[in-house]
Motif scaffolding. Structure first.
Motif, PDB file in Angstrom:
ATOM      1  N   GLY A   1       0.810  -1.209   0.000  1.00 50.83           N
ATOM      2  CA  GLY A   1       0.000   0.000   0.000  1.00 50.83           C
ATOM      3  C   GLY A   1       0.846   1.262   0.000  1.00 50.83           C
ATOM      4  O   GLY A   1       1.869   1.346   0.696  1.00 50.83           O
TER       5      GLY A   1
ATOM      6  N   VAL B   1      -1.538   1.107  -4.988  1.00 50.03           N
ATOM      7  CA  VAL B   1      -1.062  -0.196  -4.524  1.00 50.03           C
ATOM      8  C   VAL B   1      -0.111  -0.770  -5.568  1.00 50.03           C
ATOM      9  O   VAL B   1      -0.480  -0.895  -6.745  1.00 50.03           O
ATOM     10  CB  VAL B   1      -2.223  -1.186  -4.285  1.00 50.03           C
TER      11      VAL B   1
ATOM     12  N   GLY C   1      -5.493   2.028  -0.499  1.00 49.89           N
ATOM     13  CA  GLY C   1      -4.375   1.181  -0.098  1.00 49.89           C
ATOM     14  C   GLY C   1      -3.917   1.372   1.326  1.00 49.89           C
ATOM     15  O   GLY C   1      -2.888   0.825   1.721  1.00 49.89           O
TER      16      GLY C   1
END
Length: 529
Positions: A394, A411, A453
């Motif tokens: 992330g 991501v 993310g």
């Protein structure tokens, strides 16, 4: 509310049946560490909103189970859980943040997985006086064909965990991190992080390992850096136990425990964060006699005060050997962030086989910018069904430079290599293929402050043999809803390799939002499991 699943690819010709037990050290699995609470073959997705209000109680927290099914998470039903549900044994109170941490496992030896919910900001105002943010955990039990049983929950605070009344202290945040494994010869174990635990210094942190035999709590062992055999030195505000992860790093019969202490302060032994790894075994596991201490300086990179090494941890088998450990250091280089990957061997994690990843690494999409926080969240899963795990990273504060939108998020995904150890591509992660996702690549709008993310989870929610990736977007503003930061979750499905190269397919995705009316500032999807 749900949006329809968008599918551009052909349906797979056949569905593979996924194993639902934790895999051995040499086998990746699409459902590694993911719950199947109703034991129906579909992985279930846990979505928490720890800042969600409950009635008139602010920031009480809510956890929802999106049960897997043929059309992914939620197609098998949705279950909503609060501290007022069933007999959880503790009422919802302001600021509890129920669901701030999550773990799953089958450590009570029944059908279906158990869900462990951390409430690190629970105030103990009953047995130990007014101890603010002392912390608590709830264990909910699954079963064949049934939802999690809210009337048979196990609720534990440090007293119930056999630590004694004196260990119920304000600010301990017991339950801030959770992990499930089998560290010794029999039974199973639950690791509970208490990063605010005071030792000889304030907020040094500790991890309590709760051992269960036959589904009953048998004993508890405390780990911290003030022990003589444990590597490192306990220092004020280290917050040892902020993150925990379990895996089999040496390929024996026992799980091992990794513990993050990301808030090491300047002047301590390893400023900038560190990770302790304790090895399971017999007759006494996790003794500290053979533990390892990982920090920058030993790992690539210099030790700096704000690196936050150990903020996030993930375990996967990226190369066909024992389990491997990914360590997020999102504060590195002015907050641009890096991820360290240590590979398992028969002798445990080994510095000779390590990788350092950033958005400046060859082949990795985008560029490292201050404040991106690459590595703030991590998840491992076999997204392309090649029997090796892959790593999702992330980058929640990734900016969209084209129109100057800050913190939209992204991501990065690095794919594992199935050639095995000592292959020409060793170490293996990221050799074959990499991907980068933003919300726009999933057909959604990327807005400033979305933080796509910020949380990640992997599981085979549609049971087609490939893991799917769930990404939390806690800052998402839901269209038509009042306020801001309602939150949502984007799920990207793994694609069967018989219709392409395999891996995550951005054209096959699902959006999950809070059932009923989205709640402003609820940050649905902040933690996932």
């Amino acid at each position: 509310m749900f949006s329809a699943r968008c599918t551009a690819a052909l349906a797979a010709a056949s569905l593979a049946v996924s194993a639902l037990t934790v895999p051995g050290p040499a086998a990746a699995d699409a459902v590694r560490g993911v719950g199947d609470f109703d034991f129906d073959g579909f992985a279930d997705l846990v979505v928490a909103s720890p800042l969600e209000d409950l009635g008139g109680v602010p920031d009480a927290g809510v956890v929802r189970i999106f049960y897997g099914g043929p059309d992914g998470p939620g197609s098998g039903g949705v279950q909503t859980i609060t501290q007022n549900s069933g007999n959880l044994g503790s009422a919802a109170e302001a600021g509890d943040r129920f669901g701030a941490s999550l773990a799953v496992g089958d450590f009570l030896s029944g059908a279906g997985s158990e869900l462990v919910i951390g409430v690190p900001f629970e105030d103990d105002d009953e047995i130990a006086g007014d101890q603010a943010d002392s912390g608590m955990v709830h264990i909910l039990i699954g079963g064949t064909g049934t939802l999690l049983n809210l009337n048979a929950a196990i609720t534990l605070d440090p007293v119930g965990a056999q630590l004694g009344l004196a260990e119920v202290e304000a600010g301990d945040r017991w339950g801030a991190a959770l992990g499930v494994g089998r560290f010794g010869r029999s039974g199973s174990d639950l690791a509970v992080g208490g990063p605010g635990e005071d030792l000889t210094v304030v907020d040094a942190g500790a991890v309590d390992v709760l051992h269960f035999e036959g589904g009953v709590l048998d004993n508890t062992r405390r780990l911290h850096q003030d022990e003589s055999l444990v590597e490192g030195t306990a220092a004020a505000f280290d917050r040892f136990g902020t993150a925990v992860a379990t895996g089999n790093f040496d390929g024996d019969s026992f799980d091992d425990l990794a513990v993050g202490a990301p808030a090491d302060q300047p002047g301590s032994v390893d400023p900038g964060g560190e990770v302790n790894v304790f090895y399971g075994g017999t007759p006494i596991p996790l003794t500290g006699a053979d533990d390892q201490l990982w920090a920058q300086g030993t790992l690539p990179g210099g030790r700096e005060a704000e690196d936050a090494v150990g903020t996030a941890l993930a375990v996967g088998d990226f190369d066909g050997g024992p389990d491997d450990l990914a360590i997020g250091a999102p504060g590195e280089n002015g907050g641009s962030g890096v991820v360290h990957v240590l590979y398992g061997t028969s002798g445990g994690l080994n510095i000779a086989r390590t990788q350092l990843w950033s958005q400046n690494s060859p082949g990795v999409s985008e560029a490292s910018d201050p404040g991106d926080h690459f590595g703030a969240a991590l998840a491992a899963g076999d997204f392309n069904s090649d029997n090796q795990d892959d790593l999702a990273i992330g980058v929640p504060e990734e900016d969209r430079e084209v129109d100057n939108r800050a913190d939209v998020g992204g991501v990065n995904v690095l794919y594992g290599e199935n050639d095995g150890q000592n292959s020409p591509d060793d170490p293996a992660l990221g050799v074959d293929r990499q991907q980068f996702f933003v919300q726009i690549s999933l057909g959604a709008n990327a807005e400033q402050g979305d933080r796509f993310g910020a949380a990640l989870a992997a599981g085979d929610y549609d049971d087609n043999g490939e893991a799917d990736l769930a990404a939390g977007v806690p800052g998402e503003n839901v269209s038509g809803a009042t306020g801001a930061d309602h939150g949502q979750v984007n799920v990207v499905y793994g694609k069967d390799p018989i219709i392409g190269p395999g891996g995550l397919d951005p054209d096959s995705n699902l959006t999950l939002q809070r059932p009923a009316t989205p709640q402003a500032a609820g940050q649905f999807g902040a933690p996932l499991r």
